[in-house]
Structures are given as C-alpha cells and as structure tokens.
Design an enzyme around this catalytic site. Structure first.
Site, PDB file in Angstrom:
ATOM      1  N   GLU A   1      -9.472  60.029  26.494  1.00  0.00           N
ATOM      2  CA  GLU A   1      -9.158  58.635  26.825  1.00  0.00           C
ATOM      3  C   GLU A   1      -8.855  57.794  25.579  1.00  0.00           C
ATOM      4  O   GLU A   1      -8.294  56.703  25.693  1.00  0.00           O
ATOM      5  CB  GLU A   1     -10.319  58.033  27.626  1.00  0.00           C
ATOM      6  CG  GLU A   1     -10.480  58.722  28.983  1.00  0.00           C
ATOM      7  CD  GLU A   1     -11.778  58.369  29.720  1.00  0.00           C
ATOM      8  OE1 GLU A   1     -11.787  58.449  30.951  1.00  0.00           O
ATOM      9  OE2 GLU A   1     -12.778  58.034  29.066  1.00  0.00           O
TER      10      GLU A   1
ATOM     11  N   ASP B   1      -8.411  59.580  40.697  1.00  0.00           N
ATOM     12  CA  ASP B   1      -8.843  60.274  41.930  1.00  0.00           C
ATOM     13  C   ASP B   1      -9.242  59.224  42.952  1.00  0.00           C
ATOM     14  O   ASP B   1      -9.314  58.039  42.627  1.00  0.00           O
ATOM     15  CB  ASP B   1     -10.021  61.208  41.607  1.00  0.00           C
ATOM     16  CG  ASP B   1     -11.215  60.451  41.032  1.00  0.00           C
ATOM     17  OD1 ASP B   1     -11.332  60.380  39.801  1.00  0.00           O
ATOM     18  OD2 ASP B   1     -11.991  59.868  41.814  1.00  0.00           O
TER      19      ASP B   1
ATOM     20  N   MET C   1     -18.140  54.593  35.420  1.00  0.00           N
ATOM     21  CA  MET C   1     -19.534  54.833  35.064  1.00  0.00           C
ATOM     22  C   MET C   1     -19.984  54.104  33.792  1.00  0.00           C
ATOM     23  O   MET C   1     -21.056  54.414  33.271  1.00  0.00           O
ATOM     24  CB  MET C   1     -19.769  56.352  34.931  1.00  0.00           C
ATOM     25  CG  MET C   1     -19.466  57.093  36.233  1.00  0.00           C
ATOM     26  SD  MET C   1     -19.662  58.886  36.129  1.00  0.00           S
ATOM     27  CE  MET C   1     -21.434  59.015  35.961  1.00  0.00           C
ATOM     28  N   GLU C   2     -19.167  53.181  33.280  1.00  0.00           N
ATOM     29  CA  GLU C   2     -19.535  52.528  32.005  1.00  0.00           C
ATOM     30  C   GLU C   2     -19.296  51.019  31.959  1.00  0.00           C
ATOM     31  O   GLU C   2     -20.059  50.288  31.311  1.00  0.00           O
ATOM     32  CB  GLU C   2     -18.753  53.152  30.817  1.00  0.00           C
ATOM     33  CG  GLU C   2     -19.026  54.606  30.550  1.00  0.00           C
ATOM     34  CD  GLU C   2     -18.226  55.547  31.441  1.00  0.00           C
ATOM     35  OE1 GLU C   2     -17.181  55.101  31.979  1.00  0.00           O
ATOM     36  OE2 GLU C   2     -18.637  56.699  31.638  1.00  0.00           O
TER      37      GLU C   2
ATOM     38  N   GLY D   1     -12.239  56.130  39.699  1.00  0.00           N
ATOM     39  CA  GLY D   1     -11.945  56.596  41.052  1.00  0.00           C
ATOM     40  C   GLY D   1     -11.529  55.412  41.908  1.00  0.00           C
ATOM     41  O   GLY D   1     -12.186  54.371  41.894  1.00  0.00           O
TER      42      GLY D   1
HETATM   43  N1  ADE Z   1     -14.286  57.970  37.005  1.00  0.00           N
HETATM   44  C1  ADE Z   1     -13.184  58.593  37.444  1.00  0.00           C
HETATM   45  N2  ADE Z   1     -13.342  59.015  38.716  1.00  0.00           N
HETATM   46  C2  ADE Z   1     -14.591  58.638  39.090  1.00  0.00           C
HETATM   47  C3  ADE Z   1     -15.353  58.793  40.264  1.00  0.00           C
HETATM   48  N3  ADE Z   1     -14.847  59.425  41.321  1.00  0.00           N
HETATM   49  N4  ADE Z   1     -16.618  58.289  40.292  1.00  0.00           N
HETATM   50  C4  ADE Z   1     -17.121  57.665  39.209  1.00  0.00           C
HETATM   51  N5  ADE Z   1     -16.457  57.507  38.068  1.00  0.00           N
HETATM   52  C5  ADE Z   1     -15.200  57.972  38.003  1.00  0.00           C
END
Ligand code: ADE
Length: 251
Positions: A13, A213, A189-190, A80
């Site tokens: 990234e 995703d 997640m951050e 996501g």
């Molecule tokens: N970062 C990228 N895809 C993710 C997901 N499905 N859940 C949490 N963090 C993500």
C-alpha cells in the site's frame, strides 16, 4: 514547514511512495517499525508501515506525531465495500471515521469511545478535499489500471468509514454491519484508531481507501488479488500527482 505523515498497513500500500523518496531519506526504527524520513517530490514526509489493526495504527500515529512532529497524517490502503453503492475498484475518502467494534454497553452507548464522549472522528476537510480532487482525476483518466483487471472506471465516494479489529469475510457479518451502520461506505482495520489518536493530539488527518473486496465470502481471495496486482497502482496514481503538485507542502 510541517512534516506530512503517510501511513499504510501493508507494504504494497505504500511501496511506490517509499521507492520515490529522495535518496537522502533516513530510516529510524522505533517500536519494531521503520519510519522513513525525508522528502517526497519536495514535501517533507515521514512514511511508515503501521501493520494491521487498531493498536498498530494507534501506536504508529502516536510515534509520527510525537517523535517526528508530523503536522498532518494520511492513512492509505484497501477496504472492504459495505454500502450498496460502493464497488470493487472504487475509491473512498473519509468524511469521518468510527470504530464499529467499540462496545462498552451498558456503561456507554454502543460505538461511543469511553470518556471521549464521541463516536465519530471528523477528517480534515482541506486534506480530504485534496485527496478527493486527486482521486477524481485518477478516476477520470483511469490512469495506469491494467485492462486485464476488468474493473469499471473507479467511482469516488466521500463518507463514513468504519474501523474494527476484524477482517470481515462473511455475508452475515457484513449484513449485520450494514443494518447497524447504514451510512458506512466501507470497512477497514486502522483508520478509526489513527483518527482517535490524531484527534487527541489535535493533528489534522485524512483517510484514502480503495475497495478491494465486498467483505463477503470471497473477501480473502479478492483482497489478496487486489493487494498483489492493483494496490500500488491506486496509491501511487492518487497520491503521487497530489504530492507533485505541491498541494500538500504548506502548513
Ligand atoms: N480491508 C480490506 N478488506 C477488508 C475487509 N473485508 N474487512 C476489513 N478490512 C478490510
């Protein structure tokens, strides 16, 4: 001139930005992380790999602010998709961030950060506007995206990002989150942890995410594929022109 911090959770990234740093950059190792200090197209920067998750992001944000005197922080990476309008390959710039896994009920409201009295952390409007403009330009030119990826030209969204210590790869979990947080555009997640630290230090910040995703049963494969093949194209495609323009040099 204040230093800009650019953080990412995974090497892919931020790889192209690290490679583009001026040769005089120095590496400082603190708390098992490398902090790359130097200039990027004339902008004084510190670039670091936070690693994944809220604790890792919070620790890294604290260090760039406290040790390296960062006056603005940008977090970049993948996310996501959660909202029905958000597709793989789209770009999301945060208006605000929240922590979807914070739950100190019955002591506090669900999602409220205990003793801070707030659930959301607003991103800096000026920094976010610069990211949005560059993301829109990237989307217009569809710059550098391999045709083989079979993606639509990216759309750019501006809205709420939800953060938690969970890689969501279940249709049921994603559905629950969608019901609970109808406004949230994407999951990662951050960002919400970095945002809390920046808020507490009074440092402006922004978050740029590319949708890898749909947080569903296929999330692991989609995420890995996007990370390996496209993450750096987007990061460099959006951040490099912005840095080259000098728009992030001030303050
Ligand atoms: N970062 C990228 N895809 C993710 C997901 N499905 N859940 C949490 N963090 C993500």
């Amino acid at each position: 001139m204040g230093r800009l911090a650019i953080l990412g959770a995974l090497h892919e990234e931020i790889a192209d930005l690290l490679a583009a740093m001026d040769p005089g950059a120095t590496i400082h190792r603190i708390a098992m992380r490398d902090f790359h200090v130097g200039t990027l197209w004339g902008t004084p920067c510190v670039i670091a790999l936070s690693r994944i998750g809220k604790v890792a992001a919070a620790a890294t944000a604290s260090i760039v602010i406290h040790e390296f005197k960062a006056t603005r922080v940008i977090f970049t990476g993948l996310a996501g998709g959660l909202h029905e309008d958000v597709a793989v390959g789209d770009v999301v710039v945060a208006t605000a961030l929240m922590q979807h896994d914070m739950d100190a009920r019955p002591l506090f409201e669900q999602h409220e950060i205990p003793l801070l009295g707030r659930e959301r952390f607003e991103a800096d409007p000026v920094l976010s506007a610069s990211l949005l403009e560059s993301a829109r330009q990237f989307a217009r030119t569809h710059a550098g995206l391999p045709d083989a990826a079979g993606l639509q030209p990216p759309r750019v969204h501006h809205g709420l990002i939800a953060t938690g210590d969970v890689f969501v790869n279940s249709n049921d979990y994603a559905h629950q989150l969608r019901q609970r947080l109808p406004e949230a555009l994407c999951l990662e997640m951050e960002g919400g942890a970095m945002a809390q630290v920046c808020y507490e230090f009074g440092v402006p910040y922004a978050v740029l995410r590319v949708i890898s995703d749909q947080a569903d049963h296929a999330a692991k494969a989609d995420f890995t594929d996007f990370l390996m093949n496209l993450a750096r194209v987007y990061t460099a495609g959006i951040l490099a022109p912005l840095l080259k323009s000098g728009a992030l040099r001030a303050a």
